[in-house]
Enzyme design. Structure first.
Site, PDB file in Angstrom:
ATOM      1  N   ASN A 240       0.806  -1.216   0.000  1.00  0.00           N
ATOM      2  CA  ASN A 240       0.000   0.000   0.000  1.00  0.00           C
ATOM      3  C   ASN A 240       0.839   1.265   0.000  1.00  0.00           C
ATOM      4  O   ASN A 240       0.391   2.317  -0.421  1.00  0.00           O
ATOM      5  CB  ASN A 240      -0.966   0.009   1.187  1.00  0.00           C
ATOM      6  CG  ASN A 240      -0.268  -0.198   2.504  1.00  0.00           C
ATOM      7  OD1 ASN A 240       0.378  -1.224   2.724  1.00  0.00           O
ATOM      8  ND2 ASN A 240      -0.349   0.766   3.389  1.00  0.00           N
TER       9      ASN A 240
ATOM     10  N   THR B 216     -26.055  -9.483  11.112  1.00  0.00           N
ATOM     11  CA  THR B 216     -26.908  -9.054   9.995  1.00  0.00           C
ATOM     12  C   THR B 216     -26.063  -8.367   8.931  1.00  0.00           C
ATOM     13  O   THR B 216     -25.226  -7.523   9.239  1.00  0.00           O
ATOM     14  CB  THR B 216     -27.995  -8.076  10.513  1.00  0.00           C
ATOM     15  OG1 THR B 216     -28.752  -8.761  11.511  1.00  0.00           O
ATOM     16  CG2 THR B 216     -28.923  -7.623   9.395  1.00  0.00           C
TER      17      THR B 216
ATOM     18  N   CYS C 113      -2.975   5.255   8.349  1.00  0.00           N
ATOM     19  CA  CYS C 113      -3.118   5.081   9.794  1.00  0.00           C
ATOM     20  C   CYS C 113      -1.915   5.656  10.529  1.00  0.00           C
ATOM     21  O   CYS C 113      -2.004   5.987  11.693  1.00  0.00           O
ATOM     22  CB  CYS C 113      -3.241   3.604  10.163  1.00  0.00           C
ATOM     23  SG  CYS C 113      -3.750   2.566   8.835  1.00  0.00           S
TER      24      CYS C 113
HETATM   25  N1  PLP Z   1      -4.592  -4.056   3.917  1.00  0.00           N
HETATM   26  C1  PLP Z   1      -4.073  -3.161   3.083  1.00  0.00           C
HETATM   27  C2  PLP Z   1      -2.958  -3.568   2.165  1.00  0.00           C
HETATM   28  C3  PLP Z   1      -4.560  -1.848   3.070  1.00  0.00           C
HETATM   29  O1  PLP Z   1      -4.031  -0.956   2.239  1.00  0.00           O
HETATM   30  C4  PLP Z   1      -5.605  -1.495   3.963  1.00  0.00           C
HETATM   31  C5  PLP Z   1      -6.117  -0.107   4.013  1.00  0.00           C
HETATM   32  O2  PLP Z   1      -5.355   0.843   4.000  1.00  0.00           O
HETATM   33  C6  PLP Z   1      -6.119  -2.476   4.816  1.00  0.00           C
HETATM   34  C7  PLP Z   1      -5.590  -3.747   4.765  1.00  0.00           C
HETATM   35  C8  PLP Z   1      -7.211  -2.186   5.806  1.00  0.00           C
HETATM   36  O3  PLP Z   1      -8.411  -1.866   5.185  1.00  0.00           O
HETATM   37  P1  PLP Z   1      -9.662  -1.363   6.047  1.00  0.00           P
HETATM   38  O4  PLP Z   1      -9.176  -0.167   6.825  1.00  0.00           O
HETATM   39  O5  PLP Z   1     -10.673  -1.014   5.042  1.00  0.00           O
HETATM   40  O6  PLP Z   1     -10.064  -2.446   6.956  1.00  0.00           O
END
Ligand code: PLP
Length: 386
Positions: free
Chosen positions: A153, A239, A328
């Site tokens: 990411n 649900t 994050c």
């Molecule tokens: N995994 C990867 C590679 C991501 O880029 C992300 C989000 O940034 C996530 C997991 C987590 O996704 P979510 O916050 O939608 O649960």
């Protein structure tokens, strides 16, 4: 003028997605578990979405479990697979995983006594299949799970997924991949690829936030982690989030259509144009993972010794949305753990910014970013004390 270049954090929901969700909220809001006709209409929409999601990744609809996002899907995969093989105590992973894989693995190591093997990576952020083979040899029958993401990411680096999966198949070890940055952006076919379990989230492919999916191959044992009703064929109680699921289904259909066009190539040309203009305009720019196969939409770069926070704030003032590493972790002054693990050095790990495009990114946005970013970086560099 604005340029939204933070699509790896989240993407704009497609108008078709918003319309479908609106309909689910205002008209088809029944509980899909209800036996009356109104409930069964909602059920049909959920099952249509399951087919659309399955089709996007080459799965059968029965192999899809809807979740609240990739984080939940990752937790379900990792914990669920381990619970199904209680005598095996080793997990093999990398230091480049998103926190939604890294943290469950860390917890399982610290609190539950699992042996968590973290594979080394090279400076471009790729694991070596030989290292994986050596780890599988060393831990043998104790390995319960290999969990390695597909596309990073932060850098967009693409792991050698086929070779990883083939090795896991050969050794009869379950292979789970967090494909959150891959699904909808590159073709994914779990029927043709050696992948046992795969996760992703709706909001990275122009779908809604708070919904995701886990593909669980037919032969994979998995113990449910969220206990409740018999929803999702007893794999995830609760649900169903019908607007989210239907929105994800529409997003999947649109993504599949996009992947059948030259959209990814056009996107890559835009990313390359932007990257080249910045590299040409700012001497000593470092492009992270530059020698790895990279996703067409991502560019991650540093201008040492500038810190990413200063750059991001100034970009934001100019209407350019970018990120430093994972969403994050931005807002903190911590360097990117991914880049540190790649061995790029402190200055680059502290100073890297990520520009990520989507199929909605326009040439006008790229032109504006090109007119703004190199100039802004040069100004910041000029204001640095020598
Ligand atoms: N995994 C990867 C590679 C991501 O880029 C992300 C989000 O940034 C996530 C997991 C987590 O996704 P979510 O916050 O939608 O649960």
């Amino acid at each position: 003028m604005q340029a939204y270049l933070d699509n790896n954090a989240t993407t704009k929901p497609a108008p078709e997605v918003v319309d479908a969700m609106n309909e689910m909220l205002t008209e088809q809001w029944a509980n899909p578990s209800s036996v009356h006709r109104f409930g069964q209409q909602a059920r049909q929409r959920v099952e249509l979405a399951r087919e659309q999601v399955a089709e996007l990744i080459g799965a059968s609809p029965r192999e899809i479990v809807f979740t609240s996002g990739a984080t939940e899907a990752n937790n379900l995969a990792i914990r669920g697979i381990l619970a199904a093989k209680p005598t095996r105590r080793t997990i093999i992973t990398t230091a480049l995983e998103h926190s939604a894989v890294r943290e469950p693995c860390r917890y399982l190591g610290d609190a539950a006594g699992y042996n968590v093997v973290i594979l080394p990576v090279n400076v471009d952020g790729l694991i070596s299949v030989d290292d994986l083979a050596a780890a599988l040899d060393k831990h043998g029958e104790d390995v319960a799970l290999v969990t390695i993401h597909w596309i990073n990411n932060e850098t967009g680096a693409i792991q050698p997924l086929e070779a990883i999966g083939a090795l896991c198949r050969e050794r009869r070890v379950v292979f789970f991949t967090d494909a959150t940055q891959a699904v909808g952006k590159v073709p994914v076919d779990v029927a043709a690829l050696p992948i046992d379990v795969l996760s992703f989230a709706g909001h990275k492919l122009h779908g809604p936030k708070g919904v995701g999916a886990l593909y669980i191959g037919k032969r994979v044992g998995l113990v449910p982690q969220q206990l409740g009703g018999p929803h999702e064929r007893e794999r995830r109680g609760g649900t169903e989030n019908t607007p989210g699921i239907v929105g994800l289904g529409v997003a999947a259909r649109l993504a599949q259509a996009f992947l059948q066009t030259d959209g990814p190539q056009i996107g890559q040309a835009r990313r390359d144009r932007l990257e080249r203009a910045i590299v040409d305009g700012v001497p000593d720019t470092v492009v992270n993972s530059v020698n790895a196969p990279r996703l067409w939409n991502t560019s991650n770069m540093a201008f040492p010794p500038l810190e990413s926070e200063a750059i991001l704030l100034l970009l934001s003032e100019k209407g350019i949305s970018a990120a430093a590493g994972a969403a994050c972790s931005s807002g903190s002054l911590e360097p990117s753990p991914v880049l540190l693990a790649q061995g790029v050095g402190e200055a680059v790990a502290h100073g890297s910014i990520r520009l990520s495009l989507s199929r909605y990114t326009t040439d006008a946005e790229i032109d504006y970013a090109i007119a703004t970013i190199p100039q802004l970086i040069q100004k910041l560099q000029a204001s640095m004390p020598v």
